[in-house]
Design an enzyme around this catalytic site. Structure first.
Site, PDB file in Angstrom:
ATOM      1  N   ASP A  66     -95.920   6.110 -73.136  1.00 16.60           N
ATOM      2  CA  ASP A  66     -96.186   4.896 -72.354  1.00 16.60           C
ATOM      3  C   ASP A  66     -96.575   3.699 -73.221  1.00 16.60           C
ATOM      4  OD1 ASP A  66     -95.709   6.414 -70.071  1.00 16.60           O
ATOM      5  OD2 ASP A  66     -97.819   6.965 -69.872  1.00 16.60           O
ATOM      6  N   LYS A  83     -92.059   1.572 -74.667  1.00 16.91           N
ATOM      7  CA  LYS A  83     -90.756   1.809 -75.309  1.00 16.91           C
ATOM      8  C   LYS A  83     -89.631   1.200 -74.488  1.00 16.91           C
ATOM      9  CE  LYS A  83     -91.579   6.221 -75.088  1.00 16.91           C
ATOM     10  NZ  LYS A  83     -92.983   6.201 -74.617  1.00 16.91           N
ATOM     11  N   GLY A 111     -91.063   7.881 -67.956  1.00 15.13           N
ATOM     12  CA  GLY A 111     -90.966   6.754 -67.038  1.00 15.13           C
ATOM     13  C   GLY A 111     -90.983   5.496 -67.874  1.00 15.13           C
ATOM     14  N   HIS A 112     -89.830   4.858 -68.015  1.00 16.98           N
ATOM     15  CA  HIS A 112     -89.714   3.681 -68.881  1.00 16.98           C
ATOM     16  C   HIS A 112     -89.508   2.443 -68.016  1.00 16.98           C
ATOM     17  CE1 HIS A 112     -88.381   6.360 -72.509  1.00 16.98           C
ATOM     18  NE2 HIS A 112     -89.541   6.693 -72.006  1.00 16.98           N
ATOM     19  N   GLN A 169     -91.693  10.045 -74.381  1.00 13.53           N
ATOM     20  CA  GLN A 169     -93.021  10.558 -74.729  1.00 13.53           C
ATOM     21  C   GLN A 169     -93.503   9.861 -76.014  1.00 13.53           C
ATOM     22  OE1 GLN A 169     -90.529  13.298 -73.718  1.00 13.53           O
ATOM     23  NE2 GLN A 169     -91.226  12.424 -71.804  1.00 13.53           N
TER      24      GLN A 169
HETATM   25  P1  GDP Z   1     -92.841   3.599 -71.885  1.00 15.17           P
HETATM   26  O1  GDP Z   1     -92.913   4.918 -71.221  1.00 15.17           O
HETATM   27  O2  GDP Z   1     -93.209   3.660 -73.328  1.00 15.17           O
HETATM   28  O3  GDP Z   1     -91.526   2.902 -71.689  1.00 15.17           O
HETATM   29  O4  GDP Z   1     -93.949   2.692 -71.188  1.00 15.17           O
HETATM   30  P2  GDP Z   1     -94.228   2.564 -69.599  1.00 15.17           P
HETATM   31  O5  GDP Z   1     -93.132   1.773 -68.998  1.00 15.17           O
HETATM   32  O6  GDP Z   1     -94.522   3.890 -69.028  1.00 15.17           O
HETATM   33  O7  GDP Z   1     -95.607   1.787 -69.603  1.00 15.17           O
HETATM   34  C1  GDP Z   1     -95.727   0.527 -70.170  1.00 15.17           C
HETATM   35  C2  GDP Z   1     -96.204  -0.445 -69.074  1.00 15.17           C
HETATM   36  O8  GDP Z   1     -96.698  -1.620 -69.691  1.00 15.17           O
HETATM   37  C3  GDP Z   1     -95.081  -0.906 -68.155  1.00 15.17           C
HETATM   38  O9  GDP Z   1     -95.627  -1.135 -66.875  1.00 15.17           O
HETATM   39  C4  GDP Z   1     -94.623  -2.227 -68.774  1.00 15.17           C
HETATM   40  O10 GDP Z   1     -94.040  -3.128 -67.828  1.00 15.17           O
HETATM   41  C5  GDP Z   1     -95.932  -2.760 -69.291  1.00 15.17           C
HETATM   42  N1  GDP Z   1     -95.833  -3.609 -70.502  1.00 15.17           N
HETATM   43  C6  GDP Z   1     -94.989  -3.475 -71.560  1.00 15.17           C
HETATM   44  N2  GDP Z   1     -95.299  -4.379 -72.514  1.00 15.17           N
HETATM   45  C7  GDP Z   1     -96.368  -5.073 -72.045  1.00 15.17           C
HETATM   46  C8  GDP Z   1     -97.182  -6.113 -72.588  1.00 15.17           C
HETATM   47  O11 GDP Z   1     -96.997  -6.572 -73.703  1.00 15.17           O
HETATM   48  N3  GDP Z   1     -98.209  -6.562 -71.807  1.00 15.17           N
HETATM   49  C9  GDP Z   1     -98.463  -6.065 -70.561  1.00 15.17           C
HETATM   50  N4  GDP Z   1     -99.497  -6.577 -69.886  1.00 15.17           N
HETATM   51  N5  GDP Z   1     -97.717  -5.097 -70.018  1.00 15.17           N
HETATM   52  C10 GDP Z   1     -96.702  -4.592 -70.765  1.00 15.17           C
HETATM   53  P1  IMO Z   2     -92.866   8.296 -71.515  1.00  9.70           P
HETATM   54  O1  IMO Z   2     -91.476   8.522 -72.057  1.00  9.70           O
HETATM   55  C1  IMO Z   2     -96.923   9.817 -71.127  1.00  9.70           C
HETATM   56  C2  IMO Z   2     -97.397  14.147 -70.781  1.00  9.70           C
HETATM   57  C3  IMO Z   2     -97.898  14.738 -69.488  1.00  9.70           C
HETATM   58  C4  IMO Z   2     -98.665  15.933 -70.026  1.00  9.70           C
HETATM   59  C5  IMO Z   2     -97.791  16.403 -71.187  1.00  9.70           C
HETATM   60  C6  IMO Z   2     -96.836  17.541 -70.841  1.00  9.70           C
HETATM   61  O2  IMO Z   2     -92.906   7.522 -70.258  1.00  9.70           O
HETATM   62  O3  IMO Z   2     -93.768   7.775 -72.585  1.00  9.70           O
HETATM   63  P2  IMO Z   2     -94.581  17.652 -69.417  1.00  9.70           P
HETATM   64  O4  IMO Z   2     -94.300  17.314 -67.989  1.00  9.70           O
HETATM   65  O5  IMO Z   2     -93.784  16.884 -70.401  1.00  9.70           O
HETATM   66  O6  IMO Z   2     -94.535  19.128 -69.690  1.00  9.70           O
HETATM   67  O7  IMO Z   2     -96.136  17.235 -69.632  1.00  9.70           O
HETATM   68  O8  IMO Z   2     -97.038  15.259 -71.573  1.00  9.70           O
HETATM   69  N1  IMO Z   2     -96.195  13.284 -70.674  1.00  9.70           N
HETATM   70  C7  IMO Z   2     -96.213  11.954 -70.807  1.00  9.70           C
HETATM   71  N2  IMO Z   2     -97.241  11.110 -70.999  1.00  9.70           N
HETATM   72  N3  IMO Z   2     -95.662   9.342 -71.122  1.00  9.70           N
HETATM   73  C8  IMO Z   2     -94.616  10.180 -70.968  1.00  9.70           C
HETATM   74  O9  IMO Z   2     -93.341   9.777 -71.093  1.00  9.70           O
HETATM   75  C9  IMO Z   2     -94.864  11.552 -70.765  1.00  9.70           C
HETATM   76  N4  IMO Z   2     -94.095  12.637 -70.558  1.00  9.70           N
HETATM   77  C10 IMO Z   2     -94.914  13.684 -70.509  1.00  9.70           C
HETATM   78  O10 IMO Z   2     -98.741  13.844 -68.799  1.00  9.70           O
HETATM   79  O11 IMO Z   2     -99.883  15.511 -70.577  1.00  9.70           O
HETATM   80 MG    MG Z   3     -93.809   5.825 -69.541  1.00 14.41          MG
END
Ligand code: GDP
Ligand code: IMO
Ligand code: MG
Length: 431
Positions: A13, A16, A40-41, A224
């Protein structure tokens, strides 16, 4: 042409999806190489938010081709649903989305087992996403898994599925005292999926290598993060795939000599969702402040994310095991209202300074983080369009991160929108 791998350098999270969306503008192909719909991206385009679980984050650029590589585990129901949801919002994927015939399939019994295993261990649970990821990779390693290509061979598919269901049902009933799954229903559902999946299926390793030879630019999208990696993470509180840069080669069939750049994405602080060690985790007051400001709730399960200070020890190690060439820092804006900001520079265990992070959860539980404190900037950074627009204290914070990490920051993000980020140009870096 340059081929780039993007990985998370913390616990996932890191943002990416946003970084991939930015870089996809100048890439020809975006490829997922591991994990599944545990990811979840998030990509924000204008006022619209898209959360992608399986389809690469490059899909929102009309001319970008997207590939789900052989290392990914695919829940076909989720894949087809994601395509439908994109189509409903005007994003068409036909002719530019491919899925590897070697990718393993997630079945209902994988999800069932994931949940039963977690429920059985109770307090010691991993806190998985419950999407069947671990059990699917278990079958892959046990050589009993079924792949996308198998789905297209009805005779042998039926036979092997039956064997799998019988074995799993024994486990469900005898080990867990739970109900089994229904073979005929799974067969009927997956036969239906096969028809819809067929146009997307391809021999992706050969396809990708042809594009490499043609000089196309490939962008590998990690899911991840390094500290959730099966080998390098905080085992056993990890996911079941190689989330580090090496996974990009195994999970796509593109050799390491073709990779020119590895970008490590980090938040300006740290988050983790699920259980496991987290040395710099905040106390409850700061946790609430940052969680609210950073909207730190899981993009897949909506669980509240645990939040903490930036941990340079974690990221320094991630830089090594991924061969990270440059860093993208996201969510700097989330720290705007803090009077003082801490950075963890290292750990002590039993009074001794550690050179690298420990290998057991017991040791993780006993170590003491070492902090330094920096003044906050107490100004809004969300409109900064270049490094010079940032307040002096924010620039000093980034400089300090570079010094502690011994790595260059090439991208800074200050908001979720496309225009809320900038690259830092330095000589010919970021080529
Ligand atoms: P990922 O799994 O690495 O793609 O990240 P996620 O999408 O799960 O979580 C990142 C969250 O932060 C998302 O809701 C993005 O819209 C948000 N986000 C990304 N870059 C920024 C930033 O620079 N500032 C803020 N406030 N939110 C951001
Ligand atoms: P993105 O790509 C954050 C965590 C789960 C748990 C552990 C194992 O959005 O960064 P799993 O279901 O993979 O067997 O769970 O990994 N986890 C993540 N945490 N971002 C993710 O993906 C994750 N995918 C799995 O919360 O701790
Ligand atoms: Mg994510």
């Amino acid at each position: 042409m340059s081929n780039t791998v993007v990985v998370g350098a913390q616990w996932g999270d890191e943002g990416k999806g946003k970084v991939i969306d930015m870089l996809a503008e100048s890439a020809d192909v975006v490829i997922r190489f591991q994990g599944g719909n545990n990811a979840g991206h998030t990509v924000v385009v204008g006022e619209e938010q898209f959360i992608l679980h399986l389809i690469p984050s490059g899909i929102l650029h009309e001319r970008t081709v997207c590939v789900i590589g052989n290392g990914v585990v695919v829940d076909p129901a989720v894949f087809l649903e994601e395509i439908d949801r994109l189509a409903a919002r005007g994003v068409t994927v036909a002719g530019r989305l491919w899925i590897s015939d070697q990718a393993h399939l997630i079945f209902p019994y994988h999800k069932h087992l994931d949940k039963l295993k977690e429920a059985q261990v109770g307090a010691g649970k991993i806190g998985t996403t419950g999407r069947g990821i671990g059990p699917c990779y278990m079958d892959k390693a046990a050589r009993t898994g079924l792949r996308i290509a198998d789905l297209l061979e009805p005779g042998s598919f039926r036979l092997r599925l039956k064997q799998n269901v019988e074995e799993k049902n024994l486990i469900f009933r005898k080990v867990y005292g739970a109900d089994g799954v229904d073979f005929e229903k799974i067969l009927a559902d997956y036969t239906g999926f096969a028809k819809r999946l067929k146009p997307f299926v391809a021999a992706t390793p050969a396809m990708l290598n042809r594009w490499v030879r043609e000089g196309k630019s490939l962008l590998f999208e990690g899911a991840q993060g390094t500290w959730l990696d099966l080998d390098h993470g905080t085992y056993p509180f990890v996911t079941s795939s190689s989330a580090t840069a090496g996974g990009a080669c195994a999970g796509t069939g593109v050799g390491p000599a073709h990779i020119n750049r590895v970008i490590g994405v980090v938040k300006a602080y740290t988050t983790r969702v699920g259980e496991g060690p987290f040395p710099t985790e905040f106390d409850s007051e700061l946790m609430e402040t940052i969680r609210t400001k950073g909207k730190e709730f899981g993009a897949t399960t909506a669980r509240p994310r645990r939040c903490g200070w930036f941990d340079a020890m974690l990221v320094r190690h991630a830089i090594q095991v991924n061969g990270i060439t440059d860093i993208a820092v996201t969510k700097l804006d989330v720290l705007d209202e803090l009077k003082t900001i801490r950075i963890c520079t290292g750990y002590r265990l039993d009074g001794k300074l550690l050179e690298s992070p420990p290998a057991t959860v017991e040791a993780w539980g006993h170590l003491t983080p070492i902090y330094e404190e920096h003044p906050g900037w107490l100004r809004d950074t969300s409109t900064a369009a270049r490094l010079e627009d940032l307040p002096e204290a924010a620039r000093r914070y980034l400089k300090r991160l570079e010094a502690l990490l011994e790595a260059k920051i090439s991208t800074v993000s200050v908001g979720s929108k496309r225009d809320q980020a900038f690259h830092i140009e330095r000589g010919n870096e970021g080529k």
